[in-house]
Design a protein around this motif. Structure first.
Motif, PDB file in Angstrom:
ATOM      1  N   TYR A 175       0.706 -20.959 -16.429  1.00  0.00           N
ATOM      2  CA  TYR A 175       1.888 -20.505 -15.700  1.00  0.00           C
ATOM      3  C   TYR A 175       1.587 -20.463 -14.196  1.00  0.00           C
ATOM      4  CZ  TYR A 175       4.516 -19.105 -19.902  1.00  0.00           C
ATOM      5  OH  TYR A 175       5.221 -19.105 -21.074  1.00  0.00           O
ATOM      6  N   HIS A 176       2.622 -20.363 -13.388  1.00  0.00           N
ATOM      7  CA  HIS A 176       2.452 -20.280 -11.942  1.00  0.00           C
ATOM      8  C   HIS A 176       3.268 -19.120 -11.393  1.00  0.00           C
ATOM      9  CE1 HIS A 176       6.053 -22.888 -12.419  1.00  0.00           C
ATOM     10  NE2 HIS A 176       6.499 -22.196 -11.374  1.00  0.00           N
ATOM     11  N   LEU A 177       3.108 -18.850 -10.108  1.00  0.00           N
ATOM     12  CA  LEU A 177       3.893 -17.821  -9.427  1.00  0.00           C
ATOM     13  C   LEU A 177       5.026 -18.483  -8.655  1.00  0.00           C
ATOM     14  CD1 LEU A 177       1.145 -15.408  -8.014  1.00  0.00           C
ATOM     15  CD2 LEU A 177       2.294 -15.350 -10.236  1.00  0.00           C
ATOM     16  N   SER A 178       6.196 -17.868  -8.718  1.00  0.00           N
ATOM     17  CA  SER A 178       7.348 -18.313  -7.928  1.00  0.00           C
ATOM     18  C   SER A 178       7.673 -17.217  -6.924  1.00  0.00           C
ATOM     19  CB  SER A 178       8.555 -18.586  -8.831  1.00  0.00           C
ATOM     20  OG  SER A 178       8.311 -19.684  -9.680  1.00  0.00           O
ATOM     21  N   MET A 179       7.686 -17.587  -5.638  1.00  0.00           N
ATOM     22  CA  MET A 179       7.821 -16.595  -4.569  1.00  0.00           C
ATOM     23  C   MET A 179       9.046 -16.897  -3.713  1.00  0.00           C
ATOM     24  SD  MET A 179       3.762 -16.439  -3.491  1.00  0.00           S
ATOM     25  CE  MET A 179       3.713 -14.723  -2.951  1.00  0.00           C
ATOM     26  N   GLN A 180       9.745 -15.840  -3.350  1.00  0.00           N
ATOM     27  CA  GLN A 180      10.913 -15.941  -2.468  1.00  0.00           C
ATOM     28  C   GLN A 180      10.605 -15.144  -1.197  1.00  0.00           C
ATOM     29  OE1 GLN A 180      14.322 -13.230  -2.866  1.00  0.00           O
ATOM     30  NE2 GLN A 180      15.570 -15.025  -3.353  1.00  0.00           N
ATOM     31  N   PHE A 181      10.626 -15.825  -0.040  1.00  0.00           N
ATOM     32  CA  PHE A 181      10.317 -15.206   1.253  1.00  0.00           C
ATOM     33  C   PHE A 181      11.588 -15.072   2.079  1.00  0.00           C
ATOM     34  CE2 PHE A 181       6.517 -17.350  -0.143  1.00  0.00           C
ATOM     35  CZ  PHE A 181       5.452 -16.595   0.308  1.00  0.00           C
ATOM     36  N   HIS A 182      11.715 -13.955   2.760  1.00  0.00           N
ATOM     37  CA  HIS A 182      12.800 -13.781   3.724  1.00  0.00           C
ATOM     38  C   HIS A 182      12.193 -13.327   5.048  1.00  0.00           C
ATOM     39  CE1 HIS A 182      16.651 -11.608   5.219  1.00  0.00           C
ATOM     40  NE2 HIS A 182      16.667 -12.884   5.549  1.00  0.00           N
ATOM     41  N   TYR A 183      12.546 -14.034   6.120  1.00  0.00           N
ATOM     42  CA  TYR A 183      12.002 -13.750   7.444  1.00  0.00           C
ATOM     43  C   TYR A 183      13.116 -13.385   8.424  1.00  0.00           C
ATOM     44  CZ  TYR A 183       7.703 -16.046   5.825  1.00  0.00           C
ATOM     45  OH  TYR A 183       6.565 -16.389   5.139  1.00  0.00           O
TER      46      TYR A 183
ATOM     47  N   ILE B  58       3.547 -21.426  -6.566  1.00  0.00           N
ATOM     48  CA  ILE B  58       2.108 -21.381  -6.297  1.00  0.00           C
ATOM     49  C   ILE B  58       1.365 -21.636  -7.605  1.00  0.00           C
ATOM     50  CG2 ILE B  58       0.215 -20.064  -5.313  1.00  0.00           C
ATOM     51  CD1 ILE B  58       2.525 -20.588  -3.360  1.00  0.00           C
ATOM     52  N   GLU B  59       0.667 -22.749  -7.673  1.00  0.00           N
ATOM     53  CA  GLU B  59      -0.110 -23.068  -8.873  1.00  0.00           C
ATOM     54  C   GLU B  59      -1.343 -22.168  -8.960  1.00  0.00           C
ATOM     55  OE1 GLU B  59       0.960 -25.077 -11.165  1.00  0.00           O
ATOM     56  OE2 GLU B  59       2.739 -25.576  -9.958  1.00  0.00           O
ATOM     57  N   LEU B  60      -1.736 -21.845 -10.199  1.00  0.00           N
ATOM     58  CA  LEU B  60      -2.879 -20.967 -10.444  1.00  0.00           C
ATOM     59  C   LEU B  60      -3.929 -21.705 -11.269  1.00  0.00           C
ATOM     60  CD1 LEU B  60      -0.888 -17.738 -11.371  1.00  0.00           C
ATOM     61  CD2 LEU B  60      -1.959 -18.268  -9.174  1.00  0.00           C
ATOM     62  N   PRO B  61      -5.216 -21.395 -11.063  1.00  0.00           N
ATOM     63  CA  PRO B  61      -6.271 -22.163 -11.741  1.00  0.00           C
ATOM     64  C   PRO B  61      -6.734 -21.552 -13.061  1.00  0.00           C
ATOM     65  CG  PRO B  61      -7.252 -20.738 -10.083  1.00  0.00           C
ATOM     66  CD  PRO B  61      -5.765 -20.477 -10.043  1.00  0.00           C
ATOM     67  N   PHE B  62      -6.017 -20.573 -13.605  1.00  0.00           N
ATOM     68  CA  PHE B  62      -6.525 -19.813 -14.745  1.00  0.00           C
ATOM     69  C   PHE B  62      -6.467 -20.621 -16.037  1.00  0.00           C
ATOM     70  CE2 PHE B  62      -4.311 -16.266 -12.209  1.00  0.00           C
ATOM     71  CZ  PHE B  62      -5.376 -16.189 -11.321  1.00  0.00           C
ATOM     72  N   ALA B  63      -7.603 -20.691 -16.713  1.00  0.00           N
ATOM     73  CA  ALA B  63      -7.664 -21.363 -18.013  1.00  0.00           C
ATOM     74  C   ALA B  63      -7.356 -20.404 -19.149  1.00  0.00           C
ATOM     75  CB  ALA B  63      -9.055 -21.972 -18.214  1.00  0.00           C
ATOM     76  N   ASP B  64      -7.392 -19.098 -18.870  1.00  0.00           N
ATOM     77  CA  ASP B  64      -7.109 -18.068 -19.874  1.00  0.00           C
ATOM     78  C   ASP B  64      -5.994 -17.159 -19.362  1.00  0.00           C
ATOM     79  OD1 ASP B  64      -9.347 -18.840 -21.582  1.00  0.00           O
ATOM     80  OD2 ASP B  64     -10.637 -17.918 -20.055  1.00  0.00           O
ATOM     81  N   ASP B  65      -5.395 -16.410 -20.288  1.00  0.00           N
ATOM     82  CA  ASP B  65      -4.389 -15.425 -19.896  1.00  0.00           C
ATOM     83  C   ASP B  65      -5.031 -14.355 -19.006  1.00  0.00           C
ATOM     84  OD1 ASP B  65      -2.770 -16.846 -21.567  1.00  0.00           O
ATOM     85  OD2 ASP B  65      -2.638 -15.298 -23.125  1.00  0.00           O
ATOM     86  N   LYS B  66      -4.258 -13.860 -18.056  1.00  0.00           N
ATOM     87  CA  LYS B  66      -4.717 -12.797 -17.168  1.00  0.00           C
ATOM     88  C   LYS B  66      -3.724 -11.635 -17.209  1.00  0.00           C
ATOM     89  CE  LYS B  66      -8.294 -15.048 -15.471  1.00  0.00           C
ATOM     90  NZ  LYS B  66      -9.692 -14.624 -15.750  1.00  0.00           N
TER      91      LYS B  66
END
Length: 350
Positions: free
Chosen positions: A184-192, A107-115
């Motif tokens: 940076y972006h988020l990496s997510m693992q889903f289990h259904y 998941i891409e993030l739009p942040f221009a600064d550290d959060k």
């Protein structure tokens, strides 16, 4: 959902069966080794009472109203108020039946600064099928597994895990947060799991930011090993360790194996040689891999060693084993096998 006594009565034989063969409750940690609110089990006394009640016909009782019919599900609200940023998860179409492999999404993030994230909340799109979810902070070119692909011991930025049956709100300790560097972006693992009805899940992750940089960063230490699992092997004993070079506070653990996972213990060995068990998972279940938050965080001094000790089962006795006659190599795919323990922690200045 068990929304009436009649529904409960109809399912009572199945409830009895899965309790006695220990398929439920699925989070089977040793109740005498550490404790975590994520390890929701049934005590021996409650189990005995429930089985006896079913064995005598599951009588309704004398109340005029059915409390199950009166129960109103909790609204799926933002418990901490409107998040500073809402991560919109991908849209996953879930079929009505079948066993599903894991879904991986960046998941891409739009942040221009550290959060700096001080709290998070998951809101499942369809909680009836979302089984669990893990989220890491990844560098621009990384996928979900990051440096674990090339190293058996690596420290990573961890956000939080989702498990069903709770509000999934996580407020980090005072002064502790997860850093999301700019770019940076988020990496997510889903289990259904399927439930007989096709559906679509689009889960949200609410992020609550700190106004100022926080002094302590939440991270996760992956501790694993590589191996080859011979065919028809009921127990391949494995262990892995990592030497800590700073004072830390451990807040949780998670076991990661695939279909042939059997058991795993999490231990800390102090420089003096004294060992402490944090959590033991003697009956690992590939379908349930929660992040166990410890009731009481554990302080660990520099020079201590983190240990994960356990075993894999590549035999016919393992009911989840798809092919006991095959030799299985280490790998991140579900048809391969892993042996990795995760220690969630933050640095301690004490």
């Amino acid at each position: 959902a068990m929304d009436s006594y009649i529904m409960l009565l109809g399912w009572s034989p199945m409830i009895r069966e899965v309790l006695l063969n220990k398929r439920m409750p699925p989070m089977q940690v040793d109740p005498y080794v550490g404790h975590s609110p994520s390890a929701r089990g049934v005590s021996k006394q409650d189990l005995q009472k429930l089985i006896h009640w079913i064995d005598v016909g599951a009588p309704r009782g004398e109340g005029e109203t059915d409390p199950l019919e009166q129960h109103t599900p909790t609204a799926n609200e933002w418990v901490l108020g409107q998040p500073d940023f809402i991560v919109q998860g991908p849209e996953h179409s879930i079929p009505s039946t079948g066993v599903l492999d894991y879904y991986y999404n960046d998941i891409e993030l739009p942040f221009a600064d550290d959060k700096w994230v001080k709290a998070v909340q998951y809101r499942a799109g369809d909680p009836s099928v979302l089984h669990h979810l893990i989220t890491f902070v990844s560098e621009p070119e990384e996928d979900f597994w990051g440096e674990e692909r090339v190293s058996t011991s690596v420290s990573r930025r961890f956000v939080a895990g989702y498990i069903p049956g709770k509000d999934n709100v996580y407020e980090f300790p005072e002064g502790v947060g997860t850093l999301i560097p700019a770019g940076y972006h988020l990496s997510m693992q889903f289990h259904y799991v399927t439930n007989g009805q096709s559906t679509v899940d689009k889960t949200q992750l609410g992020l609550y930011f700190s106004d100022q940089p926080l002094p302590k960063e939440q991270r996760v230490q992956a501790v694993g090993t590589r191996f080859v699992l011979p065919p028809n092997t009921p127990e391949l004993a494995l262990q892995a360790s990592h030497l800590i070079d700073e004072n830390i506070v451990i807040t949780g653990v998670r076991a990661r194996m695939n279909y042939r996972g059997k058991k795993m213990r999490f231990m800390v060995e102090a420089p003096s040689g004294v060992s402490q068990q944090l959590i033991s998972v003697p009956a690992f279940n590939y379908g349930w891999q929660p992040h166990y938050l410890l009731d009481a965080p554990v302080s660990v001094k520099a020079g201590s060693t983190l240990h994960v000790i356990g075993a894999l089962d590549n035999s016919k006795s393992n009911p989840t084993n798809p092919a006991p006659d095959l030799e299985i190599k280490f790998g991140f795919n579900s048809w391969e096998e892993m042996f990795t323990g995760y220690f969630t922690y933050y640095s301690s200045f004490d």
